[in-house]
Design an enzyme around this catalytic site. Structure first.
Site, PDB file in Angstrom:
ATOM      1  N   LYS A 103       3.358   2.289   7.018  1.00  0.00           N
ATOM      2  CA  LYS A 103       2.603   3.101   6.045  1.00  0.00           C
ATOM      3  C   LYS A 103       1.133   3.197   6.396  1.00  0.00           C
ATOM      4  CE  LYS A 103       3.675  -1.158   4.767  1.00  0.00           C
ATOM      5  NZ  LYS A 103       4.660  -2.049   4.186  1.00  0.00           N
ATOM      6  N   GLY A 186      10.153 -12.510   3.456  1.00  0.00           N
ATOM      7  CA  GLY A 186       9.883 -11.371   4.338  1.00  0.00           C
ATOM      8  C   GLY A 186       9.358 -10.153   3.599  1.00  0.00           C
ATOM      9  N   GLU A 189       3.074  -8.481   3.514  1.00  0.00           N
ATOM     10  CA  GLU A 189       2.477  -7.965   4.754  1.00  0.00           C
ATOM     11  C   GLU A 189       1.993  -9.142   5.603  1.00  0.00           C
ATOM     12  OE1 GLU A 189       2.284  -4.458   5.521  1.00  0.00           O
ATOM     13  OE2 GLU A 189       3.776  -4.782   3.973  1.00  0.00           O
ATOM     14  N   LYS A 204       0.768   3.618   0.531  1.00  0.00           N
ATOM     15  CA  LYS A 204       1.989   4.322   0.118  1.00  0.00           C
ATOM     16  C   LYS A 204       1.662   5.472  -0.832  1.00  0.00           C
ATOM     17  CE  LYS A 204       4.730   0.120   0.695  1.00  0.00           C
ATOM     18  NZ  LYS A 204       5.043  -1.150   0.026  1.00  0.00           N
ATOM     19  N   GLY A 301      12.106  -5.915   2.346  1.00  0.00           N
ATOM     20  CA  GLY A 301      13.203  -6.736   2.863  1.00  0.00           C
ATOM     21  C   GLY A 301      13.930  -6.029   3.988  1.00  0.00           C
TER      22      GLY A 301
HETATM   23  N1  HSE Z   1       4.654  -5.790   1.701  1.00  0.00           N
HETATM   24  C1  HSE Z   1       5.387  -4.658   1.274  1.00  0.00           C
HETATM   25  C2  HSE Z   1       5.813  -4.868  -0.174  1.00  0.00           C
HETATM   26  C3  HSE Z   1       6.582  -4.474   2.153  1.00  0.00           C
HETATM   27  O1  HSE Z   1       5.743  -5.997  -0.661  1.00  0.00           O
HETATM   28  O2  HSE Z   1       6.179  -3.911  -0.832  1.00  0.00           O
HETATM   29  C4  HSE Z   1       7.290  -3.154   1.961  1.00  0.00           C
HETATM   30  O3  HSE Z   1       6.469  -2.077   2.266  1.00  0.00           O
END
Ligand code: HSE
Length: 429
Positions: A103, A186, A189, A204, A301
């Site tokens: 993104k 996971g 970021e 986003k 994820g």
């Molecule tokens: N770090 C981002 C979140 C990962 O937590 O939404 C997905 O874009």
């Protein structure tokens, strides 16, 4: 076309998810497309124990993939905006389609990359960049293509929603502990401040707004606030007056311009967005013909993000030989530099929390300041005295941001008001 060769650059959480999904669902995809997606090469710094790389060509040099004449599609999952930018440009120059979950890359460099992709006649697709497994790009670009989009609001960062949900349901867990869990799962970021301070959500929102309104990508103009100042106390007080606190990305077209903002927001408990918990994301879109539509699913994820990456690859496979799908959602020449409204000119209702000394006349002073700025009070609650201070919760009617800022400054200057006020916007949609 009976086969499409892909190169996967990056074999972290999402890369491994894509690798395994392509292997696991190869038959299912072939049933849907009549063709095979073959992993021709993987580029990664180190192998991932979750992937069986037997019989797979692996290179430690990701640039080997963009120069591999066998590969039709580069799947960029290395993240960041340095190597990823060079890699994607090189891939486009070599006439390879690109699918990315990045993104930040599209929010910051999308305009240049879409132009290059257009000139090269290749696809540049990024469904996985927004809201993980939710096909929201497809929904806006294709499902709502006949509409003029007026407004969208979404929970578009799974990590912050996960943290807020944990604060709400297990109020005694520390912020650091919950963040660590989000990292272990996971979701977060590489630099988790991107999640916590709203940068990831702003990336986003930039993409969503450009896709929805046909406006230039304008990350720098997004107003952003994170969740690091939200306390468990605020969540409890909000609950008592019928609200939940969610971290929202909001984009709205008005006569003044386009509002682009990311911030914690009080939402009425009964609203659909208030039911979105944990790592789940949701995007609500209001458009002129379809009215209100809402898209919900896992926002982060391995599996959900891989689902969107593979969907983009399948789209490229299906479109092979056909006219190019517009990468940016609008014809490049029709993308407008729409003015973005400064946050000071935006109207909202507000939740205010302040601590006051237990002295007569405090409430009167607070009410006077608010009324001098034409701010009507919707709710006012005085909590129990605690260590000589009285927490006061106020919810205002809709008011200009600049008026509330001026009132907050005067309230904080009162001798009877202790410390800083907490201010959270309240959803008015
Ligand atoms: N770090 C981002 C979140 C990962 O937590 O939404 C997905 O874009």
């Amino acid at each position: 076309m009976d086969q499409l060769a892909v190169g996967i650059c990056g074999l972290g959480t999402v890369g491994a998810g894509v690798f395994n999904l392509l292997e696991k669902n190869a038959e299912e995809i072939a049933r849907k497309t009549g063709a095979r997606i073959r992993i021709a090469q993987v580029g990664c710094r180190r192998d991932n124990p979750h992937c069986d790389l037997t019989n797979i060509a692996v290179s430690r040099d990701i640039y080997a993939l963009v120069n591999n004449p066998e590969i039709d599609v580069i799947i960029e999952l290395i993240g960041g905006t340095d190597d990823a930018l060079t890699l994607v440009k090189q891939a486009i120059a070599n006439k390879k389609h690109v699918v990315t979950a990045n993104k930040a890359l599209i929010a910051l460099h999308g305009a240049e990359l879409f132009q290059l992709a257009d000139e090269a006649g290749v696809s540049l697709k990024y469904e996985a960049a927004i809201a993980g497994g939710i096909p929201v790009v497809k929904a806006i670009r294709e499902g709502l293509a006949g509409n003029k989009v007026e407004f969208l609001a979404g929970i578009i960062n799974g990590t912050t929603n996960f943290i807020l949900t944990e604060m709400e349901t297990a109020g005694d867990r520390s912020f650091a502990d919950v963040l660590k869990e989000a990292q272990d799962l996971g979701y977060a970021e590489a630099d988790p401040t991107f999640d916590i301070e709203g940068v990831d959500a702003a990336h986003k929102l930039t993409l969503l707004a450009s896709m929805a309104f046909g406006m230039a990508l304008n990350f720098g103009a997004v107003y952003l606030e994170g969740i690091s100042k939200i306390t468990v106390q605020d969540i409890k007080y909000a609950e008592e007056i019928g609200f939940k606190i969610k971290h929202l990305g909001i984009a709205r077209q008005t006569a003044k311009g386009v509002e682009l903002r990311v911030h914690p927001t009080l939402i009425e408990k009964s609203a659909m967005l208030a039911q979105v918990n944990g790592v789940m994301n949701a995007v609500m879109v209001i458009s002129d013909a379809a009215g209100e539509t809402m898209y919900y699913g896992a926002g982060a994820g391995a599996g959900p993000t891989a689902s969107s990456v593979v969907a983009d690859v399948v789209d490229i496979l299906r479109a092979a030989g056909d006219a190019q799908i517009e990468n940016a959602g609008f014809v490049l020449g029709a993308i407008q530099d729409l003015p973005v409204t400064n946050i000071s000119a935006i109207e909202s209702a507000y939740y205010l929390r302040l601590n006051a000394l237990d002295k007569p006349g405090v409430m009167a002073q607070i009410s006077t300041i608010l009324s001098q700025h034409n701010i009507s009070i919707e709710t006012l609650i005085q909590k129990d005295l605690h260590k000589g201070e009285v927490p006061i919760i106020i919810v205002t009617d809709c008011v200009l941001e600049q008026a509330i800022n001026a009132a907050i400054e005067e309230l904080e200057a009162l001798h009877e008001v202790v410390g800083k006020l907490m201010r959270i916007r309240v959803a008015t949609f």
